[in-house]
Design an enzyme around this catalytic site. Structure first.
Site, mmCIF file in Angstrom:
data_model
loop_
_atom_site.group_PDB
_atom_site.id
_atom_site.type_symbol
_atom_site.label_atom_id
_atom_site.label_comp_id
_atom_site.label_asym_id
_atom_site.label_seq_id
_atom_site.Cartn_x
_atom_site.Cartn_y
_atom_site.Cartn_z
ATOM 1 N N ARG A 88 0.842 -1.190 0.000
ATOM 2 C CA ARG A 88 0.000 0.000 0.000
ATOM 3 C C ARG A 88 0.884 1.249 0.000
ATOM 4 O O ARG A 88 1.944 1.278 0.644
ATOM 5 C CB ARG A 88 -0.855 -0.034 1.270
ATOM 6 N N THR A 362 -9.273 0.244 -9.596
ATOM 7 C CA THR A 362 -8.528 -0.774 -8.856
ATOM 8 C C THR A 362 -8.690 -2.004 -9.721
ATOM 9 O O THR A 362 -9.600 -2.068 -10.554
ATOM 10 C CB THR A 362 -9.118 -1.011 -7.441
ATOM 11 N N THR A 380 -4.069 -0.992 -7.045
ATOM 12 C CA THR A 380 -4.874 0.207 -7.301
ATOM 13 C C THR A 380 -4.049 1.467 -7.458
ATOM 14 O O THR A 380 -2.946 1.564 -6.897
ATOM 15 C CB THR A 380 -5.881 0.409 -6.149
#
Ligand code: GLY
Length: 549
Positions: A88, A362, A380
């Site tokens: 992330r 995404t 994403t």
């Protein structure tokens, strides 16, 4: 039974399991990534090798969501062990809590969504590198090369992508946004070869230098210089400091399955598990509800109210806040929350409290290799085409993931999700996600690999795909194509719904007080293993391609 007959049966059984073991499957969001993933598996690569190669291909052929300028989560089940690669994005070091507020402390519309200030520090290359270090078997260069070739030699532009690109360009023009997206993608024409030379050069550096080919040296310098010129925050030290993290997936039994799913900074795993477990509590010992009937939709919407109240309060980056995952999926807690569900009427949204004291894009893919290893990967750049900003000189689109933070407590982000302190902006923090790559095991073997794009609706696509496969015994294609519905507490009593849900059911839901929002969401990519036979499917509404081979 004679000994000879028993021997014959055993021989047949052994050869049947060998055949089953030899089977592999991919369910991918486009044909380019499906072909490359299949080719890597046929070359002897494992599911993680195929996933890494596919991830890079998607950065070239699915620019609305595939990326090297974004992030994601990779859930792995390999050699009977699970792993979770968290790649992330992180807030840049110069980010701060109120960076999207005006002088009156109101959120400035669009500031966290478009332009260079919307981007977190990308995590994709670090994530693929970590996955390769831990689980890869083929050389890194072999895995990046197919993407490099597609960027350098070009690929034939699909009609759906060309249409999406030109609609997006029109939209940013209408909004009066000064973004450089059209300079890079404006020439896209259906059926013509589309080349991305700057992206190819970046991929060549990643191919040749690995992790450092993105986070240090030439690429890092290009990104930092571009950010400075464009008014963004990411600088070379942010890139050098970025690390992907290996985390322990959420693992918990549900019915006769073991659910492996995404831990924080995803909210998705907790939410998927809560949804399945409350559903189980409320339906155990009763007749199976009619699929997509009024009772089914109302019950799951009531559960959704509780799931999203918890999400808003407790979920955030576990490196910064303590997230009570164990309590949120504890059996007694689930039973208490399920007990609050009103089976007949809509609970008043503002009274549903946390229980403990996007065009959205995404993309997702699912892979099973011939050894029975699996990857469920969601990646994403947030909205379609991310921030709309291409790094000049490096040719890739930057994410607008900063919008997944809570810009101000109680103010909804683009997906209508509210949050508070747990998800406020802090330097180096990861923004909360709904990405929910999930794997179901049965007796230690893969039963299902599933995942989807769609912001907060990801959670719904995933848990409903599981109910479709488990409760309603659907094939993979039925599982991904069956109409879905989504409720997330706010907007009040609103159910977002695919086309195809019975009109009579819709009328009854409206009579109950629900507002229906008929918009499609998600793009499920699922693989199901039914007694050793793999079944793979991509949702028909997208550009996906699946193979079993
Ligand atoms: N950007 C969508 C998500 O991570 O939930």
């Amino acid at each position: 039974m004679t000994k000879r007959f028993i021997y014959l049966l055993v021989t047949l059984w052994v050869s049947a399991s060998v055949v089953a073991k030899e089977q592999a499957a991919v369910a991918m969001p486009d044909k380019f990534s499906a072909d490359v993933a299949k080719q890597i598996l046929q070359q002897g690569g494992n599911a993680v090798d195929a996933a890494i190669a596919a991830e890079f291909v998607l950065a070239v052929t699915l620019p609305e969501a595939g990326n090297i300028g974004g992030g994601g989560f990779m859930l792995i089940y390999k050699d009977n062990k699970s792993d979770f690669i968290d790649y992330r994005e992180k807030a840049p070091s110069r980010a701060h809590r109120d960076m999207y507020l005006d002088e009156n402390k109101n959120v400035i519309p669009g500031k966290s969504l478009f332009g260079p200030l919307a981007s977190g520090v990308p995590g994709t290359v670090a994530g693929m590198w970590l996955a390769h270090q831990k689980h890869g078997s083929l050389p890194w260069k072999t895995l990046v090369e197919p993407a490099y070739k597609l960027a350098n030699d070009g690929f034939v532009m699909p009609q759906a992508l060309a249409g999406y690109i030109h609609r997006y360009i029109k939209r940013i023009e209408q909004k009066g946004l000064k973004l450089n997206f059209a300079n890079y993608f404006g020439s896209a024409k259906t059926g013509e070869v589309f080349k991305q030379p700057e992206l190819a050069a970046t991929l060549a550096r990643i191919r040749d230098q690995g992790h450092d080919g993105f986070y240090k040296g030439e690429t890092a310098k290009i990104i930092a210089q571009f950010m400075q010129k464009a008014g963004g925050l990411i600088h070379e030290a942010d890139l050098a400091a970025y690390q992907a993290a290996a985390r322990t997936p959420i693992q918990k039994d549900w019915r006769e399955y073991q659910v492996l799913t995404s831990p924080p900074p995803s909210s998705g795993g907790v939410a998927v598990y809560q949804w399945l477990a409350m559903y189980q509590d409320l339906t155990a010992g009763k007749q199976t509800l009619a699929h997509n009937g009024v009772e089914y939709i109302h019950l799951l919407s009531e559960i959704g109210k509780r799931v999203f109240a918890d999400r808003a309060k407790y979920l955030g980056d576990p490196d910064f806040v303590s997230v009570p995952v164990k309590q949120l999926i504890d059996d007694k807690y689930i039973a208490r929350r399920a007990g609050e569900v009103n089976r007949k009427q809509i609970s008043v949204s503002k009274d549903v409290k946390p229980g403990l004291h996007e065009s959205e894009e995404t993309t997702h893919f699912s892979i099973v290799d011939k050894w029975g290893n699996a990857v469920s990967n969601t990646t994403t750049i947030n909205l379609g085409f991310g921030s709309g900003v291409v790094v000049e000189g490096a040719g890739f689109i930057l994410n607008d993931e900063m919008d997944d933070f809570s810009s101000k407590p109680g103010v909804a982000n683009v997906f209508g999700a509210v949050g508070g302190k747990a998800n406020e902006i802090q330097p180096h923090k990861r923004m909360l996600s709904s990405m929910s790559p999930t794997i179901l095991l049965k007796d230690g073997k893969i039963f299902m690999v599933t995942g989807s794009p769609g912001g907060t609706t990801i959670i719904t696509s995933v848990y409903q795909s599981i109910l479709n496969a488990v409760e309603y015994h659907m094939t993979a294609q039925q599982t991904v194509d069956s109409p879905r519905f989504h409720h997330q507490l706010w907007p009040k009593d609103t159910i977002r719904m695919h086309a195809g849900i019975d009109q009579g059911v819709q009328s009854k839901l409206s009579e109950m007080g629900y507002k229906l929002d008929n918009r499609h969401f998600g793009d499920l990519q699922a693989i199901i293993n039914r007694d050793g036979q793999l079944d793979a499917a991509s949702e028909s509404s997208g550009r996906g391609q699946s193979y079993v081979f």
